[in-house]
Design an enzyme around this catalytic site. Structure first.
Site, PDB file in Angstrom:
ATOM      1  N   SER A   1     -19.387  -6.341  -1.352  1.00 24.56           N
ATOM      2  CA  SER A   1     -18.334  -5.875  -2.551  1.00 24.56           C
ATOM      3  C   SER A   1     -17.865  -4.501  -2.778  1.00 24.56           C
ATOM      4  O   SER A   1     -18.874  -3.683  -2.423  1.00 24.56           O
ATOM      5  CB  SER A   1     -18.858  -6.636  -3.772  1.00 24.56           C
ATOM      6  OG  SER A   1     -18.462  -8.018  -3.428  1.00 24.56           O
TER       7      SER A   1
ATOM      8  N   ARG B   1     -25.112  -1.100  -4.700  1.00 25.04           N
ATOM      9  CA  ARG B   1     -23.813  -1.630  -4.027  1.00 25.04           C
ATOM     10  C   ARG B   1     -22.867  -1.783  -5.121  1.00 25.04           C
ATOM     11  O   ARG B   1     -23.052  -1.519  -6.144  1.00 25.04           O
ATOM     12  CB  ARG B   1     -24.144  -2.799  -3.327  1.00 25.04           C
ATOM     13  CG  ARG B   1     -24.999  -3.949  -4.454  1.00 25.04           C
ATOM     14  CD  ARG B   1     -25.321  -5.286  -3.610  1.00 25.04           C
ATOM     15  NE  ARG B   1     -25.767  -6.208  -3.997  1.00 25.04           N
ATOM     16  CZ  ARG B   1     -27.075  -6.501  -4.332  1.00 25.04           C
ATOM     17  NH1 ARG B   1     -27.957  -5.689  -3.612  1.00 25.04           N
ATOM     18  NH2 ARG B   1     -27.673  -7.388  -5.193  1.00 25.04           N
ATOM     19  N   ASP B   2     -21.559  -2.172  -4.503  1.00 32.17           N
ATOM     20  CA  ASP B   2     -20.740  -2.686  -5.345  1.00 32.17           C
ATOM     21  C   ASP B   2     -19.789  -1.476  -6.072  1.00 32.17           C
ATOM     22  O   ASP B   2     -19.908  -1.627  -7.370  1.00 32.17           O
ATOM     23  CB  ASP B   2     -21.041  -3.656  -6.261  1.00 32.17           C
ATOM     24  CG  ASP B   2     -21.784  -4.883  -5.761  1.00 32.17           C
ATOM     25  OD1 ASP B   2     -21.574  -4.851  -4.413  1.00 32.17           O
ATOM     26  OD2 ASP B   2     -22.493  -5.526  -6.331  1.00 32.17           O
TER      27      ASP B   2
ATOM     28  N   GLN C   1     -15.126 -11.719  -0.558  1.00 34.70           N
ATOM     29  CA  GLN C   1     -16.044 -11.847   0.288  1.00 34.70           C
ATOM     30  C   GLN C   1     -16.114 -13.347   1.272  1.00 34.70           C
ATOM     31  O   GLN C   1     -15.774 -14.432   0.642  1.00 34.70           O
ATOM     32  CB  GLN C   1     -17.441 -11.763  -0.456  1.00 34.70           C
ATOM     33  CG  GLN C   1     -17.856 -10.489  -1.231  1.00 34.70           C
ATOM     34  CD  GLN C   1     -18.353  -9.419  -0.136  1.00 34.70           C
ATOM     35  OE1 GLN C   1     -19.624  -9.740   0.019  1.00 34.70           O
ATOM     36  NE2 GLN C   1     -17.610  -8.540   0.186  1.00 34.70           N
TER      37      GLN C   1
ATOM     38  N   ASP D   1     -17.336 -13.307  -4.035  1.00 33.47           N
ATOM     39  CA  ASP D   1     -16.917 -12.105  -4.897  1.00 33.47           C
ATOM     40  C   ASP D   1     -15.323 -11.799  -4.717  1.00 33.47           C
ATOM     41  O   ASP D   1     -14.976 -11.391  -3.477  1.00 33.47           O
ATOM     42  CB  ASP D   1     -17.550 -10.763  -4.843  1.00 33.47           C
ATOM     43  CG  ASP D   1     -18.979 -11.161  -4.802  1.00 33.47           C
ATOM     44  OD1 ASP D   1     -19.638 -11.988  -4.953  1.00 33.47           O
ATOM     45  OD2 ASP D   1     -19.723 -10.052  -4.871  1.00 33.47           O
TER      46      ASP D   1
HETATM   47  N1  DQQ Z   1     -22.207 -10.353  -3.641  1.00 32.85           N
HETATM   48  C1  DQQ Z   1     -22.882  -9.778  -4.494  1.00 32.85           C
HETATM   49  C2  DQQ Z   1     -22.875  -8.432  -4.482  1.00 32.85           C
HETATM   50  C3  DQQ Z   1     -22.682  -8.022  -3.259  1.00 32.85           C
HETATM   51  C4  DQQ Z   1     -21.958  -9.242  -2.567  1.00 32.85           C
HETATM   52  C5  DQQ Z   1     -22.600 -10.381  -6.087  1.00 32.85           C
HETATM   53  C6  DQQ Z   1     -22.404  -9.792  -1.054  1.00 32.85           C
HETATM   54  O1  DQQ Z   1     -23.832  -7.502  -5.080  1.00 32.85           O
HETATM   55  O2  DQQ Z   1     -22.192  -6.985  -2.747  1.00 32.85           O
HETATM   56  O3  DQQ Z   1     -22.246 -11.789  -5.864  1.00 32.85           O
HETATM   57  O4  DQQ Z   1     -21.621 -10.789  -0.823  1.00 32.85           O
END
Ligand code: DQQ
Length: 562
Positions: free
Chosen positions: A121, A184-185, A77, A61
């Site tokens: 993320s 998350r995110d 990431q 990401d």
């Molecule tokens: N990648 C996911 C996210 C997470 C991250 C989406 C982890 O939900 O935070 O591709 O690498």
């Protein structure tokens, strides 16, 4: 009532194929060494020239994208230890033009109990005093997903190389009863009329995906809102995004719409709606007729996930970044030593008819255009093809073309059963029936009597470019909302070819498809670009401008080397 008839009009394709079989070194020391060397050369030829990717290792990401003091920041990431997902940190690159990049050391990496198991993320927010703040998901010692903030150590460094995580982290932890491994995110935050910051975080409750809203006065203490901003019965919602776009309206004075996007963990596709957001009550209501989830609109009908937008305050445009995973196997990632690329940054805005978003590669990438070939008014009879020659190597190219269907009435009947299907199913079925070679990207039109309006389907079939058995190579497809008869049968298509990436924008960016291809023969100077017409009707290429693309400059951080 007249019976509706549906019909195929044309199956039209551009294809990147090799002109000859691959050459083998006759005097290689041993067949094994030769095979390994060939494989390494092919792997190398799949690396991109102007789509962002680091020199090695796994990426996913885009994170925390922002513009600060004349510099664009892309975090992403990254696994510093290998080419498969794991050991996740925020890698960091900066650019002044979104084309050439300086690679910096990772900005956010595990250092504390609140992110000891990974830095997942998140997003950046530039506060009114100009200070950027990052909020990201940390995986804590109990493998809970918590939200942490980080601030630049030195605001006078436009590259913002170092980030400090306050001890008061985490600032948001999953409340008792919440799914702590699916929380998350965080999005970029926005400020309401009451001065409070808001952001949303993706989570799920059993099968229900949720975008949980949080509010804060100081970016430190956050309180959950009573209601989620949005939810849907589509499994975990990853990487939500929520942002305003100008609504064209009559005479351009249409006010503001808000876009809400989620990445569906279950399907790995992204869907968006847009509609009205009341910032006093924090209520978001998508426009009528827009479906949430699996039947909704997508940024991209191909390999494009975990996307994130930011407001480019330098040029007052919204820019979208998305990650394209590999379509080969984990064993291939390990052998290659790398996996994952970012799509080119795309400007995104609401279409003038207000029915969908449109996207277009940022104009800056046109600075990479080199050798140019132009084709005008060339008729392609049914079943014919021609080569676009003179480009040097089309393995790294930008091709803008407009195709005119000469006889929309010459359409084959369309199977009514396909009306209920999604575009990908239809294209896959049709692609299998198509005569002759099917290239890595193309446009299919099907037409009929639905109020006289034809339906246009854009397909991207990578099968001719990628021969290995272990590849994921579906026929990606999306409908294109154009009235093809009204516009004289003309459909424009732009495609960015970058070795293992084929990124297409149909009808000025209404339908976008990114796919990964792994040619073993059509690489380097053996690549050839063809225009096909596998359909029943003649097609005229009214114009085609193909440019060879130079490579972007990816350099190491000078400060690191001194
Ligand atoms: N990648 C996911 C996210 C997470 C991250 C989406 C982890 O939900 O935070 O591709 O690498």
């Amino acid at each position: 009532m007249a019976i509706r008839t549906w019909a195929w009009v044309v199956f039209l394709l551009l294809a990147l194929l090799s002109s000859s079989s691959s050459c083998r070194a006759a005097e290689a020391p041993s067949p094994q060494v030769s095979a390994d060397a060939d494989l390494a050369a092919i792997d190398d030829a799949h690396r991109t020239g102007y789509h962002f990717q680091p020199p090695k290792n796994w990426i996913n990401d885009p994170n925390g994208v922002m513009y600060y003091k004349g510099v664009y920041h892309l975090f992403y990431q990254y696994n510093p230890k290998g080419a498969v997902w794991g050991n996740i940190v925020w890698a960091h690159a900066v650019s002044t033009d979104l084309v050439d990049w300086v690679m910096l050391p990772p900005a956010i990496y595990p250092t504390a109990p609140f992110d000891v198991n990974g830095c997942w993320s998140g997003s950046a927010t530039v506060l009114p005093d100009g200070t950027p703040v990052i909020m990201y998901t940390g995986i804590d010692g109990e493998n809970r997903q918590v939200q942490n903030v980080a601030y630049p150590k030195d605001l006078s460094d436009p590259y913002l190389r170092e980030w400090v995580k306050p001890d008061y982290n985490p600032v948001i932890a999953p409340a008792p009863g919440m799914n702590a491994t699916a929380f998350r995110d965080p999005t970029t935050a926005w400020q309401g009329p009451d001065g409070l910051w808001r952001l949303v975080i993706g989570t799920k409750d059993n099968h229900r995906g949720l975008a949980m809203l949080y509010r804060s006065r100081d970016f430190k203490r956050w309180a959950p809102a009573r209601r989620a901003l949005r939810s849907g019965d589509t499994g975990m919602w990853e990487c939500p995004d929520f942002y305003p776009v100008n609504s064209p309206g009559i005479g351009g004075g249409g006010g503001t719409k808000h876009v809400f996007k989620v990445s569906l963990d279950l399907t790995r596709f992204e869907y968006y709606t847009f509609g009205e957001y009341d910032n006093a009550t924090d209520t978001y209501v998508p426009d009528a007729a827009l479906a949430d989830g699996n039947d909704g609109l997508r940024y991209d009908y191909g390999n494009f996930y975990a996307s994130k937008t930011f407001l480019d305050t330098a040029k007052q445009r919204r820019i979208l970044w998305g990650w394209a995973n590999e379509s080969d196997s984990t064993a291939d990632y390990v052998r290659k030593g790398w996996a994952g690329v970012q799509a080119v940054p795309r400007k995104v805005w609401l279409a003038p008819d207000g029915k969908q978003l449109v996207q277009w590669p940022v104009a800056e990438i046109e600075s990479l255009r080199g050798n140019h070939v132009n084709v005008t008014d060339t008729l392609l009879k049914a079943g014919q093809h021609f080569e676009v020659s003179g480009l040097g190597s089309p393995a790294q190219a930008d091709v803008e073309a407009s195709f005119q269907v000469m006889d929309l009435d010459k359409a084959e009947p369309f199977d009514p059963a396909w009306r209920a299907s999604d575009a990908q199913t239809v294209c896959a079925a049709r692609g299998a029936e198509a005569k002759g070679g099917v290239g890595p990207f193309g446009v299919v039109f099907k037409g009929g009597g639905d109020g006289g309006k034809h339906v246009v389907l854009m397909c991207n079939d990578p099968s001719m470019s990628s021969h290995a058995d272990n590849l994921y190579k579906p026929t990606f497809a999306g409908f294109v909302d154009v009235d093809v008869a009204q516009i004289g049968g003309k459909i424009p298509l732009r495609t960015l070819i970058d070795h293992s990436v084929v990124e297409s924008f149909g009808a000025h960016g209404k339908t976008c498809i990114l796919s990964r291809v792994y040619p073993t023969k059509a690489i380097g100077d053996k690549a050839r670009l063809y225009v096909f017409n596998n359909g029943e009707s003649d097609v005229k290429v009214t114009h085609l401008n193909a440019y060879e693309m130079r490579s972007a400059k990816i350099t190491a951080d000078v400060k690191q080397n001194t």
